[in-house]
Design a protein around this motif. Sequence first.
Motif, mmCIF file in Angstrom:
data_model
loop_
_atom_site.group_PDB
_atom_site.id
_atom_site.type_symbol
_atom_site.label_atom_id
_atom_site.label_comp_id
_atom_site.label_asym_id
_atom_site.label_seq_id
_atom_site.Cartn_x
_atom_site.Cartn_y
_atom_site.Cartn_z
ATOM 1 N N THR A 1 0.817 -1.244 -0.010
ATOM 2 C CA THR A 1 -0.163 0.002 0.052
ATOM 3 C C THR A 1 0.866 1.169 -0.036
ATOM 4 N N TYR A 2 0.447 2.033 -0.858
ATOM 5 C CA TYR A 2 1.523 3.285 -0.995
ATOM 6 C C TYR A 2 0.549 4.415 -1.264
ATOM 7 N N VAL A 3 0.772 5.832 -0.919
ATOM 8 C CA VAL A 3 0.247 7.075 -1.024
ATOM 9 C C VAL A 3 0.837 7.817 -2.179
ATOM 10 N N ASP A 4 0.135 8.225 -3.213
ATOM 11 C CA ASP A 4 0.485 8.953 -4.220
ATOM 12 C C ASP A 4 -0.397 10.473 -4.148
ATOM 13 N N VAL A 5 0.671 11.516 -3.847
ATOM 14 C CA VAL A 5 0.202 12.602 -3.931
ATOM 15 C C VAL A 5 0.085 13.287 -5.252
ATOM 16 N N GLU A 6 -0.517 13.377 -6.112
ATOM 17 C CA GLU A 6 -0.386 13.279 -7.579
ATOM 18 C C GLU A 6 0.335 14.525 -7.931
ATOM 19 N N GLU A 7 -0.345 15.907 -8.158
ATOM 20 C CA GLU A 7 0.080 16.980 -8.809
ATOM 21 C C GLU A 7 1.437 17.645 -8.030
ATOM 22 N N ARG B 1 6.212 9.353 -3.632
ATOM 23 C CA ARG B 1 5.369 8.476 -3.111
ATOM 24 C C ARG B 1 6.082 7.544 -1.724
ATOM 25 N N GLY B 2 7.204 7.362 -1.799
ATOM 26 C CA GLY B 2 7.902 6.866 -0.626
ATOM 27 C C GLY B 2 7.810 7.765 0.455
ATOM 28 N N VAL B 3 8.012 8.826 0.354
ATOM 29 C CA VAL B 3 7.982 9.882 1.470
ATOM 30 C C VAL B 3 6.480 9.962 2.051
ATOM 31 N N ALA B 4 5.485 9.920 1.149
ATOM 32 C CA ALA B 4 4.251 10.344 1.740
ATOM 33 C C ALA B 4 3.709 8.931 2.429
ATOM 34 N N THR B 5 3.995 7.851 2.005
ATOM 35 C CA THR B 5 3.879 6.591 2.484
ATOM 36 C C THR B 5 4.385 6.553 4.081
ATOM 37 N N VAL B 6 5.669 6.463 4.116
ATOM 38 C CA VAL B 6 6.468 6.590 5.385
ATOM 39 C C VAL B 6 6.014 7.721 6.403
ATOM 40 N N VAL B 7 5.554 8.842 5.897
ATOM 41 C CA VAL B 7 5.090 9.945 6.865
ATOM 42 C C VAL B 7 3.843 9.483 7.460
ATOM 43 N N LEU B 8 3.060 8.834 6.503
ATOM 44 C CA LEU B 8 1.717 8.467 6.912
ATOM 45 C C LEU B 8 1.712 7.434 7.874
ATOM 46 N N MET C 1 -1.381 16.074 1.449
ATOM 47 C CA MET C 1 -1.608 14.572 1.786
ATOM 48 C C MET C 1 -2.513 14.741 3.019
ATOM 49 N N LEU C 2 -2.139 15.518 4.059
ATOM 50 C CA LEU C 2 -2.862 15.494 5.478
ATOM 51 C C LEU C 2 -4.197 16.262 4.909
ATOM 52 N N LEU C 3 -4.189 17.234 4.066
ATOM 53 C CA LEU C 3 -5.667 17.889 3.886
ATOM 54 C C LEU C 3 -6.674 16.678 3.149
ATOM 55 N N ASP C 4 -5.974 16.120 2.140
ATOM 56 C CA ASP C 4 -6.754 15.249 1.047
ATOM 57 C C ASP C 4 -7.025 14.119 2.087
ATOM 58 N N LEU C 5 -6.480 13.549 2.858
ATOM 59 C CA LEU C 5 -6.739 12.387 3.759
ATOM 60 C C LEU C 5 -7.367 12.675 5.486
ATOM 61 N N ASN C 6 -7.457 14.084 5.486
ATOM 62 C CA ASN C 6 -8.311 14.403 6.812
ATOM 63 C C ASN C 6 -7.495 13.952 8.216
ATOM 64 N N LEU C 7 -6.023 14.105 7.873
ATOM 65 C CA LEU C 7 -5.084 13.784 9.002
ATOM 66 C C LEU C 7 -5.332 14.862 10.020
ATOM 67 N N ASP C 8 -5.332 14.653 11.092
ATOM 68 C CA ASP C 8 -5.357 15.639 12.312
ATOM 69 C C ASP C 8 -4.017 15.885 12.904
ATOM 70 N N ASP D 1 13.769 21.051 2.495
ATOM 71 C CA ASP D 1 12.919 20.049 1.419
ATOM 72 C C ASP D 1 11.702 20.739 1.072
ATOM 73 N N TYR D 2 11.561 21.861 0.395
ATOM 74 C CA TYR D 2 10.252 22.421 0.524
ATOM 75 C C TYR D 2 9.091 21.522 -0.409
ATOM 76 N N GLN D 3 9.516 21.021 -1.377
ATOM 77 C CA GLN D 3 8.565 20.030 -2.091
ATOM 78 C C GLN D 3 7.864 19.131 -1.019
ATOM 79 N N GLN D 4 8.905 18.555 -0.327
ATOM 80 C CA GLN D 4 8.344 17.578 0.717
ATOM 81 C C GLN D 4 7.143 18.032 1.593
ATOM 82 N N VAL D 5 7.394 19.267 2.162
ATOM 83 C CA VAL D 5 6.433 19.908 2.954
ATOM 84 C C VAL D 5 5.170 20.144 2.335
#
Length: 287
Positions: free
Chosen positions: A108-114, A129-136, A163-170, A153-157
Amino acid sequence: MPALPAIQEIPEMRAWSDRVRRSGKRIVMVPTMGFLHDGHLSLVRAGRQHGDCLVASIFANPTQFAPSEDFDSYPRDLERDVRLLAAEGVDLLFNPTAADMYPRGYQTYVDVEEVSRPLCGAHRPGHFRGVATVVLKLFNIVRPHVALFGLKDYQQVQVIRRMLLDLNLDVEIVACPTVREPDGVAMSSRNRYLGAAERAAAACLERALSKAQTLVRGGETRAANVRDAVVAEIRRQPLARIEYADLCDPDDLEPVSEIRGPTLLALCAWVGKARLIDNRILGVGQP
Ligand code: AMP
């Protein structure tokens, strides 16, 4: 030297976090891949102001490295990292194993597209994809109220925020300024790869960013002209090879051609074996 409590097992980490949350305390997290320097420690220090219990994680995440990249040679020194974190008064180190984070059958992986597509995403397919997955995954295990990341790591932020917005993470994200060496070079674990001449050459990234800022403050509004000046500045340094130099919108990272407000200048250049990134927000009135 104060001792640093450490947890490696995921269930134990979850239990710790549950206990702390139930006691009404706020958990602050600083995720890292280890081989710590003052950039990482600035996040730890800033973290103190955001909650009660400070957790640092060290996990060199294999899924954010392509097979051709430097996962195997990525610098590691856990003993030194533990000493540094203990001296900063971190409450807990979480350092899971790759086998526990990605057990057999993992799929299972998280793809934050654009926002993952331009800049580093264009040159490191699968990286975000690796970054978003491991952070989640780390957030689901540690369950922090607040997490701190570096703007180096501006783009990472931006990927993590999306991802947090899209997946409703608090989880509240705090982005911290880039910590630099006295000659302006952004601190990075990968600076370890640089020989003496290469280390001196690495300062060309920051010089190029400053040059761009001077141009924009002087009234230059055409992104192409700023980019040309940046490229010329880096090319003066024969040990550096540009991977990208792009001006874009600081929120969605879409390319801009006219500088009308705060604009991100993001740079990546290879110096020897080190792939170095740096960035600055350009714009009239910006510090
Ligand atoms: P890393 O160990 O490279 O994954 O970095 C862990 C965290 O430290 C990330 O949020 C990075 O953005 C941040 N970081 C790395 N270098 C710096 C720096 N020079 N200044 C501020 N933060 C940094």
